[in-house]
Design an enzyme around this catalytic site. Structure first.
Site, mmCIF file in Angstrom:
data_model
loop_
_atom_site.group_PDB
_atom_site.id
_atom_site.type_symbol
_atom_site.label_atom_id
_atom_site.label_comp_id
_atom_site.label_asym_id
_atom_site.label_seq_id
_atom_site.Cartn_x
_atom_site.Cartn_y
_atom_site.Cartn_z
ATOM 1 N N HIS A 82 0.851 -1.183 0.000
ATOM 2 C CA HIS A 82 0.000 0.000 0.000
ATOM 3 C C HIS A 82 0.886 1.232 0.000
ATOM 4 O O HIS A 82 1.843 1.317 0.763
ATOM 5 C CB HIS A 82 -0.894 0.015 1.247
ATOM 6 C CG HIS A 82 -1.868 1.148 1.239
ATOM 7 N ND1 HIS A 82 -3.129 1.044 0.681
ATOM 8 C CD2 HIS A 82 -1.763 2.417 1.684
ATOM 9 C CE1 HIS A 82 -3.747 2.200 0.796
ATOM 10 N NE2 HIS A 82 -2.949 3.048 1.400
ATOM 11 N N ASP A 161 -14.584 3.263 7.159
ATOM 12 C CA ASP A 161 -13.594 4.161 6.559
ATOM 13 C C ASP A 161 -14.239 5.046 5.504
ATOM 14 O O ASP A 161 -13.913 6.222 5.393
ATOM 15 C CB ASP A 161 -12.426 3.373 5.954
ATOM 16 C CG ASP A 161 -11.366 4.322 5.400
ATOM 17 O OD1 ASP A 161 -10.829 5.117 6.191
ATOM 18 O OD2 ASP A 161 -11.117 4.311 4.188
ATOM 19 N N ARG A 168 -13.739 13.331 7.279
ATOM 20 C CA ARG A 168 -12.409 13.936 7.496
ATOM 21 C C ARG A 168 -12.070 14.908 6.378
ATOM 22 O O ARG A 168 -11.484 15.964 6.606
ATOM 23 C CB ARG A 168 -11.337 12.842 7.566
ATOM 24 C CG ARG A 168 -11.372 12.067 8.867
ATOM 25 C CD ARG A 168 -10.524 10.812 8.752
ATOM 26 N NE ARG A 168 -9.146 11.079 8.458
ATOM 27 C CZ ARG A 168 -8.332 10.263 7.787
ATOM 28 N NH1 ARG A 168 -8.775 9.096 7.349
ATOM 29 N NH2 ARG A 168 -7.083 10.582 7.560
ATOM 30 N N LYS A 187 -8.264 -1.181 6.032
ATOM 31 C CA LYS A 187 -8.498 -1.724 4.678
ATOM 32 C C LYS A 187 -7.541 -2.877 4.376
ATOM 33 O O LYS A 187 -7.925 -3.872 3.768
ATOM 34 C CB LYS A 187 -8.350 -0.601 3.640
ATOM 35 C CG LYS A 187 -9.528 0.365 3.683
ATOM 36 C CD LYS A 187 -9.382 1.524 2.723
ATOM 37 C CE LYS A 187 -8.405 2.530 3.191
ATOM 38 N NZ LYS A 187 -8.548 3.904 2.746
HETATM 39 N N1 URA Z 1 -4.988 6.939 2.302
HETATM 40 C C1 URA Z 1 -5.996 6.334 2.990
HETATM 41 O O1 URA Z 1 -6.484 5.279 2.594
HETATM 42 N N2 URA Z 1 -6.428 6.905 4.102
HETATM 43 C C2 URA Z 1 -5.921 8.052 4.600
HETATM 44 O O2 URA Z 1 -6.358 8.512 5.632
HETATM 45 C C3 URA Z 1 -4.885 8.694 3.871
HETATM 46 C C4 URA Z 1 -4.417 8.109 2.720
#
Ligand code: URA
Length: 434
Positions: A82, A161, A168, A187
């Site tokens: 990631h 999320d 956010r 994730k």
């Molecule tokens: N990528 C993500 O998946 N979440 C974040 O908070 C920042 C970058």
């Protein structure tokens, strides 16, 4: 339990318990806790932080808010990577095939572009016919057959999320280490791989602008992954300078193909080999040095390129584009951006360069904007290089002349030309392990 009391507790800097975090995440996902209370909590977390236990509990509660993917129908070790997001970051398209060609399974879920950063799913969809929305059983079949598939996130993966990220985004609480760590790791844990390599980007084009903050984020994420029973490490890499020369979806796919053939830019090749070696190492393929050699070999003998073509075929795309990238359609128009004075490129504001590519149509300014896969930027001069007034810094690509003015303005402002050659910046700053 009352959300009001939890906000009050965090406002005064106290740690939330596992039960309180679980109550908050469950209540928010099922709509019992309203956005305004969660917004207040996010801001309290932003200012007061979360300790390691709280961050881990938040991550686990988020991961379990939806489906936890069980990858056991896929045989062998499954490895995931990631990136925290960057400009010109096409590493998944290079590392995934390298690792898959060496027998490590890559069953990966990726995202779309976010703000000034590009997303792997958008890049892949620039390959004609390729699908990224694939049912779970077919996804498993493709990975079992070809070793790799990269798809978009399925409907019910980490709904917490999805809701929290959207909140956010509009409450100025994105750049907060415990919130980024829990967002990413929830994730990764839900997606089910055994080994996870985190590419934590640092610099002007990254969400984390300093190496210190990137290291803190990397340590948090590695500790969460390890506590959750996964093999996990992080590599902190440079995003003060765009990676490679191409920015924009099909332009980046073409650069990824050239890199797999051994003709890629040196910075992109070096970062990909480092990340691929770490993925192979985490998957138990040997020492880091042996894994680096394996990765180099897979590029040199063409097996990594074949793995990319197989993935494209498995996902219903036209794999002939991988062997004949000249088939990719090109933008109708291009514009060269010229240097205004002599000197050296001594700074590149990489976030602004990412925004310039969005202005050309390579990314989205609003959620439902349609991407022009051909659009983007090829950088001709990068950090540290000498430049003469009138020389081309970058070439912009778009189908509409009107898009060039804003992108050119942003790009020129992003390049700082100084009199002396600047000090070299490292490509890889650090490696963080459990
Ligand atoms: N990528 C993500 O998946 N979440 C974040 O908070 C920042 C970058």
């Amino acid at each position: 339990m009352r959300m009001y009391d939890l906000i009050e507790k965090k406002k005064h800097g106290h740690a939330l318990t596992k039960e309180e975090i679980s109550y908050m995440v469950t209540g928010f996902v099922n709509g019992e806790i309203p956005d305004y209370q969660m917004s207040a909590m996010l801001m309290a977390i932003y200012f007061r932080g979360m300790n390691d236990e709280e961050t881990t509990e938040l991550t686990l509660a988020m991961a379990h808010s939806g489906d936890m993917v069980d990858l056991s129908p896929i045989k062998g070790v499954k490895a995931d990577k990631h990136s925290t997001g960057g400009v010109g970051d096409k590493t998944t398209l290079i590392i995934g095939p390298i690792v898959a060609s060496l027998g490590v399974k890559v069953a990966k879920m990726s995202g779309r572009g976010l703000g000034h950063t590009g997303g792997t799913v958008d890049k892949m969809e620039s390959i004609p016919g390729l699908q990224t929305s694939i049912e779970r059983d077919e996804f498993f079949d493709i990975v079992n057959k070809y070793g790799i598939a990269v798809i978009g996130q399925s409907g019910n993966l980490v709904p917490a999320d999805k809701k929290l990220y959207a909140l956010r985004d509009v409450t100025a609480t994105v750049d907060c280490i415990p919130l980024i760590a829990s967002s990413i790791m929830s994730k990764k844990l839900a997606a089910g791989s055994d080994a996870i390599v985190l590419d934590v980007k640092t610099g002007s084009g990254a969400f984390m602008k300093t190496v210190e903050d990137s290291r803190k984020l990397a340590e948090k994420m590695v500790s969460i992954g390890t506590m959750a029973g996964r093999k996990c490490c992080a590599v902190i890499t440079n995003m003060d300078i765009p990676l490679g020369h191409a920015i924009g979806n099909s332009l980046e796919v073409m650069e990824a193909i050239e890199t797999l053939k051994g003709n890629g830019p040196a910075d992109l090749t070096a970062v990909c080999l480092e990340l691929a070696a770490n993925m192979l190492y985490m998957a138990g393929k040997g020492s880091l040095e042996e894994c680096r050699k394996l990765a180099e070999g897979a590029m040199a003998d063409g097996s990594a390129l074949d793995a990319l073509a197989n993935m494209v075929k498995g996902q219903h795309g036209d794999e002939s584009y991988i062997y004949h990238p000249e088939k990719f359609p090109r933008s109708a128009l291009s514009k060269e951006v010229k240097a205004e004075k002599d000197g050296y490129v001594c700074h590149m504001d990489t976030e602004s360069i990412g925004i310039a590519s969005v202005c050309l149509g390579a990314g989205r300014s609003k959620k439902d904007d349609v991407i022009d896969y051909k659009a983007g930027i090829i950088l001709k001069k990068k950090y540290g290089e000498p430049v003469k007034a009138g020389e081309t810094l970058a070439v912009l690509y778009a189908d509409d002349e009107k898009l060039f003015a804003e992108a050119e303005k942003k790009l020129l402002a992003a390049y700082e030309i100084g009199d002396t050659k600047p000090a070299e910046e490292p490509l890889v700053y650090d490696r963080v392990t459990a």
